[in-house]
Design a protein around this motif. Structure first.
Motif, mmCIF file in Angstrom:
data_model
loop_
_atom_site.group_PDB
_atom_site.id
_atom_site.type_symbol
_atom_site.label_atom_id
_atom_site.label_comp_id
_atom_site.label_asym_id
_atom_site.label_seq_id
_atom_site.Cartn_x
_atom_site.Cartn_y
_atom_site.Cartn_z
ATOM 1 N N ILE A 29 0.648 -1.175 0.063
ATOM 2 C CA ILE A 29 0.107 0.119 -0.033
ATOM 3 C C ILE A 29 0.792 1.222 -0.120
ATOM 4 C CG2 ILE A 29 -1.832 1.322 1.179
ATOM 5 C CD1 ILE A 29 -2.649 -1.458 -0.123
ATOM 6 N N GLY A 30 1.963 1.218 0.498
ATOM 7 C CA GLY A 30 2.954 2.457 0.511
ATOM 8 C C GLY A 30 3.213 2.947 1.813
ATOM 9 N N PHE A 31 3.139 2.133 2.963
ATOM 10 C CA PHE A 31 3.476 2.899 4.230
ATOM 11 C C PHE A 31 4.854 3.019 4.587
ATOM 12 C CE2 PHE A 31 -0.793 0.682 5.202
ATOM 13 C CZ PHE A 31 -1.427 1.851 5.507
ATOM 14 N N ALA A 249 -0.005 2.328 10.628
ATOM 15 C CA ALA A 249 0.450 1.591 9.520
ATOM 16 C C ALA A 249 0.296 0.061 9.977
ATOM 17 C CB ALA A 249 1.884 1.920 9.121
ATOM 18 N N GLY A 250 0.346 -0.194 11.076
ATOM 19 C CA GLY A 250 0.365 -1.702 11.330
ATOM 20 C C GLY A 250 -0.946 -2.214 11.225
ATOM 21 N N VAL A 251 -2.087 -1.357 11.632
ATOM 22 C CA VAL A 251 -3.530 -1.537 11.401
ATOM 23 C C VAL A 251 -3.748 -1.577 9.994
ATOM 24 C CG1 VAL A 251 -5.903 -0.606 11.764
ATOM 25 C CG2 VAL A 251 -4.213 -0.529 13.531
ATOM 26 N N GLY A 252 -3.146 -0.648 9.049
ATOM 27 C CA GLY A 252 -3.541 -0.728 7.761
ATOM 28 C C GLY A 252 -2.908 -2.018 6.890
ATOM 29 N N ARG A 253 -1.711 -2.300 7.422
ATOM 30 C CA ARG A 253 -1.234 -3.622 6.617
ATOM 31 C C ARG A 253 -2.052 -4.703 7.182
ATOM 32 N NH1 ARG A 253 4.456 -3.326 5.007
ATOM 33 N NH2 ARG A 253 5.350 -1.579 5.368
ATOM 34 N N ALA A 282 -7.369 -8.032 16.668
ATOM 35 C CA ALA A 282 -6.145 -8.083 17.953
ATOM 36 C C ALA A 282 -5.338 -6.680 17.748
ATOM 37 C CB ALA A 282 -5.426 -9.362 17.653
ATOM 38 N N ILE A 283 -4.750 -6.403 16.440
ATOM 39 C CA ILE A 283 -3.979 -5.336 16.613
ATOM 40 C C ILE A 283 -4.891 -3.855 16.413
ATOM 41 C CG2 ILE A 283 -4.015 -4.751 13.929
ATOM 42 C CD1 ILE A 283 -1.096 -4.415 14.036
ATOM 43 N N ILE A 284 -6.120 -3.957 16.242
ATOM 44 C CA ILE A 284 -6.875 -2.895 16.627
ATOM 45 C C ILE A 284 -6.932 -2.528 17.917
ATOM 46 C CG2 ILE A 284 -9.451 -1.628 16.360
ATOM 47 C CD1 ILE A 284 -9.367 -3.133 13.565
ATOM 48 N N ALA A 369 1.025 -8.461 10.131
ATOM 49 C CA ALA A 369 1.098 -7.191 10.113
ATOM 50 C C ALA A 369 1.639 -6.519 11.705
ATOM 51 C CB ALA A 369 -0.078 -6.416 9.685
ATOM 52 N N SER A 370 2.565 -5.556 11.569
ATOM 53 C CA SER A 370 3.223 -5.129 12.894
ATOM 54 C C SER A 370 3.311 -3.610 12.490
ATOM 55 C CB SER A 370 4.427 -5.659 13.161
ATOM 56 O OG SER A 370 5.332 -5.645 12.262
#
Length: 390
Positions: A29-31, A249-253, A282-284, A369-370
């Motif tokens: 995505i480009g993060f 970015a972690g959430v986005g990935r 979980a990451i949210i 994702a992290s």
């Protein structure tokens, strides 16, 4: 098979790719743009391929050892010397040796490639008169003139500026014998004197790296620790936003991976686990609160305007997190548009190429994702090397 020195542009492209691969997942995505810009702001000259601080001395020492050689002969000699150095360090049990895993073969990314930009940014490699970075080939040619009174055309040399600043004395075992990655006190002081002067993005403010090095202590446990905030000075607010952006970015990935799982299941009609969809929830829980606080205008003031499609993703993701929807399907169009920059490699695309790419993708093997790390592991090692010098 021969080899050549890379141009500055090629090195920049390689650096971006290596940063991307270091994230543990592809940057669909480009993060990575946010990662690179904040990392360059806080920690100038660093790279995800850096291992130990002493390489910043090994590289110029190797070049000076080859003074008098230029062109392909110098390239081959440097390659061999770097290969031998990897073997010597490996024999001493060092675990962060560049080229150690492939020895006795030479590394495809030797120390002189990995650390060249750092040598320039950290003031070890002198700039050219036009302020551009001296290339490795130019460094060989400059060193060749050290003992000459005329240039290659027979013209008298009016002045000579060696490519490197005066360096610390080499250890007695430099040419042979046991050698390690541990800095001596003199070497650490040499590096510290240069690093404490590093400015942020070429401006007047000291960088966060310089401020951390001024403490002459080991690295804080994490980038966001109280000890880091205490020395951040005018970077305190930017550091807070960088943490929020890292979480977003972690959430986005994770959103991207969850969307991909859903496309495989719903559109491709294939059975697939909920691994990444479960991880999104979980990451949210862990990072959503921080991510939802991100001031995007202030972020762009910190690191420059984001590419339009990435800006759209960041804005939509922040707003989606704040809505507490939990269902990422509303983000599909903006994520698919951002991934479209990858052309036929885009996985979310409803095209034959997209389906083929999804067939190659394994949910079980794809890393979870992290958040972004901004090269903190490499910076921590640098700080600890300086603090633990013999």
């Amino acid at each position: 098979m021969g080899w050549t020195y890379l141009s500055r542009e090629a090195l920049a492209r390689a650096k971006a790719q290596m940063d991307e691969e270091s994230m543990g997942v592809r940057d669909e995505i480009g993060f990575l743009t946010i990662h690179q810009r904040y990392a360059d702001r806080f920690f100038p000259g660093t790279s995800v391929l850096h291992t130990r601080a002493r390489y910043a001395l090994f590289v110029p020492w190797l070049f000076e050892d080859l003074a008098g050689m230029t062109g392909p002969a110098a390239q081959r000699a440097l390659r061999e010397r770097e290969r031998q150095l990897a073997g010597r360090l490996r024999e001493m049990g060092e675990s962060q040796v560049i080229g150690g895993r492939v020895f006795p073969k030479p590394s495809s990314q030797p120390p002189s490639t990995v650390y060249w930009n750092a040598l320039a940014v950290w003031g070890i490699l002198r700039p050219r008169l036009n302020e551009r970075t001296v290339s490795r080939g130019q460094a060989h040619r400059l060193l060749r003139t050290a003992g000459a009174t005329t240039d290659d055309d027979g013209q008298p040399l009016l002045s000579f500026d060696p490519p490197f600043v005066p360096l610390p004395e080499r250890p007695e075992n430099w040419q042979g014998g046991d050698i390690t990655l541990r800095l001596t006190a003199e070497e650490a002081e040499f590096l510290r004197e240069r690093l404490v002067q590093l400015r942020r993005n070429g401006g007047n403010e000291l960088s966060l790296l310089a401020r951390l090095i001024k403490t002459e202590t080991e690295a804080p446990a994490e980038m966001w620790a109280d000890e880091t905030q205490a020395v951040a000075g005018p970077d305190q607010a930017a550091l807070m936003r960088a943490q929020q952006a890292a979480s977003l970015a972690g959430v986005g990935r994770a959103v991207y991976d969850a969307l991909l799982e859903r496309v495989v299941e719903v559109d491709d009609k294939r059975e697939i686990a909920n691994r990444h969809r479960d991880h999104l929830a979980a990451i949210i829980t862990t990072h959503g609160r921080l991510a939802a606080k991100l001031d995007i205008s202030a972020l762009e003031a910190d690191i420059g305007a984001l590419p339009p499609k990435l800006l759209a993703v960041v804005t939509a993701t922040r707003d989606w997190i704040a809505s507490r929807s939990g269902n990422p399907t509303a983000l599909f169009d903006v994520y698919a548009a951002a991934e479209a920059r990858k052309g036929p490699r885009a996985r979310l695309a409803p095209t034959p190429n997209g389906r083929a790419r999804r067939l190659e993708w394994s949910s079980d093997e794809h890393g979870l994702a992290s958040p972004l790390h901004y090269r903190w592991e490499q910076v921590s090692t640098l700080l600890n090397d300086l603090a633990e010098a013999a």
